[in-house]
Design a protein around this motif. Structure first.
Motif, short mmCIF file in Angstrom:
data_model
loop_
_atom_site.label_atom_id
_atom_site.label_comp_id
_atom_site.label_asym_id
_atom_site.label_seq_id
_atom_site.Cartn_x
_atom_site.Cartn_y
_atom_site.Cartn_z
N GLU A 261 92.18 3.16 -3.69
CA GLU A 261 92.97 3.88 -2.85
C GLU A 261 94.49 3.50 -2.96
OE1 GLU A 261 89.53 4.57 -2.62
OE2 GLU A 261 89.96 2.50 -1.81
N LYS A 284 87.45 -0.56 -4.79
CA LYS A 284 87.82 0.04 -3.23
C LYS A 284 89.06 -1.06 -2.78
CE LYS A 284 86.36 1.57 1.07
NZ LYS A 284 86.86 2.97 0.84
N ARG A 286 93.30 -0.76 -0.64
CA ARG A 286 94.71 -0.02 -0.70
C ARG A 286 95.65 -1.13 -1.23
NH1 ARG A 286 94.35 4.39 2.37
NH2 ARG A 286 92.42 4.56 3.83
#
Length: 311
Positions: A261, A284, A286
């Protein structure tokens, strides 16, 4: 062997403040360590069991005092024309003379004091103490918000890394006789800088032993990069962009980690696909310290495995 998309190797993500069972155990052990130290002060003996010492990752009778250290100094950089912070992240309070060192480059709007992802010092100290990796340390310096190259006349952070950091390390008894970092690590803009630094070292016929980039700021279009007002134009950017120089580190062990992300994931995936690095890990997450922290064990292990033998 290449490692890609292997969530079993390291956690894909996790709260920075640790909610895993392992984190709770270590935090609890550290608390007991502090309590034990207080008792030891009163009794003259520090009551640490071998089991507790193993949890803390050290073999000393006073483990709380041995879990790494950080030193911060102000030094003058002629290459940058200013005073900068010099931060040393060490595996113990009394590291051996000549301790091999890796650069740790900070991200945009960062500095030497914030360069390392959270948990790096503790992971390094623990791994070194239990001999999971050979002893080494990290050095960070203030590089400004310029993607680790000269943007303004008289301010050249890459020259600082190449010319001055070895002098500073050698003067303090680190990185052997030449003071040259054996590796370079970086986060975000620092990851871009690490790839660029590795290329510059190769060009100087002093290739690093390893390059490690956490969520490197690999941007795939000039309009997007132009928003940062860092480069004078697309040609200036192309001359430095690691995605335009994919063969530069072909003989240097390289590792990249990035969250799926993360806004830089497209560029990172492109770099991984083209260069087949030793580690090309995506999971997964950020562009945040939560993800950066989650890959610290892999980062410390990768850099440690490439520390020069015999040092």
């Amino acid at each position: 062997m290449r490692e890609k998309d292997k969530p079993a190797e390291i956690p894909a993500s996790g709260p920075r403040r640790g909610v895993s069972r392992r984190s709770v155990v270590i935090a609890g052990a550290a608390g007991l360590g502090v309590a034990g130290l207080a008792v030891g002060t009163a009794t003259g003996a520090v009551p640490f069991s071998p089991a507790l010492q193993r949890v803390l990752g050290v073999a000393s009778s006073t483990p709380v005092t041995q879990l790494g250290s950080t030193r911060v100094e102000r030094v003058y950089s002629a290459a940058r024309g200013r005073q900068v912070d010099l931060v040393l992240i060490l595996p113990s309070k009394k590291p051996p003379r000549g301790l091999p060192m890796s650069l740790m480059l900070h991200g945009l709007h960062g500095n030497a004091r914030t360069a390392a992802p959270s948990g790096l010092m503790k992971q390094l100290a623990s791994d070194v103490a239990r001999k999971a990796v050979p002893a080494y340390g990290y050095v960070a310096v203030d590089g400004g918000d310029n993607y680790w190259h000269q943007v303004h006349p008289g301010d050249d952070p890459m020259a600082m890394l190449l010319e001055e950091v070895p002098q500073w390390l050698r003067a303090r008894g680190f990185a052997g006789e030449d003071g040259l970092p054996f590796a370079c690590s970086g986060v975000s803009m620092g990851g871009f800088g690490a790839l660029l630094y590795g290329r510059r070292r190769v060009e100087r016929r002093q290739p690093p032993q390893a390059v490690a980039a956490v969520s490197p700021a690999l941007i795939t279009s000039w309009p997007e990069m132009a928003k940062r007002h860092i480069f004078t134009g697309s040609t200036d950017w192309a001359n430095l962009d690691p995605l335009r120089h994919l063969d530069a580190l072909r003989d240097v062990p390289t590792a990249l980690w990035c969250g799926t992300e993360d806004s830089f994931i497209t560029g990172v995936r492109r770099y991984i696909a083209a260069t087949h690095p030793a580690i090309g890990y995506t999971a997964k997450g950020r562009h945040s310290d939560t993800f950066f922290h989650s890959v610290v064990p892999s980062l410390v292990s990768f850099v440690g495995k490439h520390r020069p033998k015999g040092d």
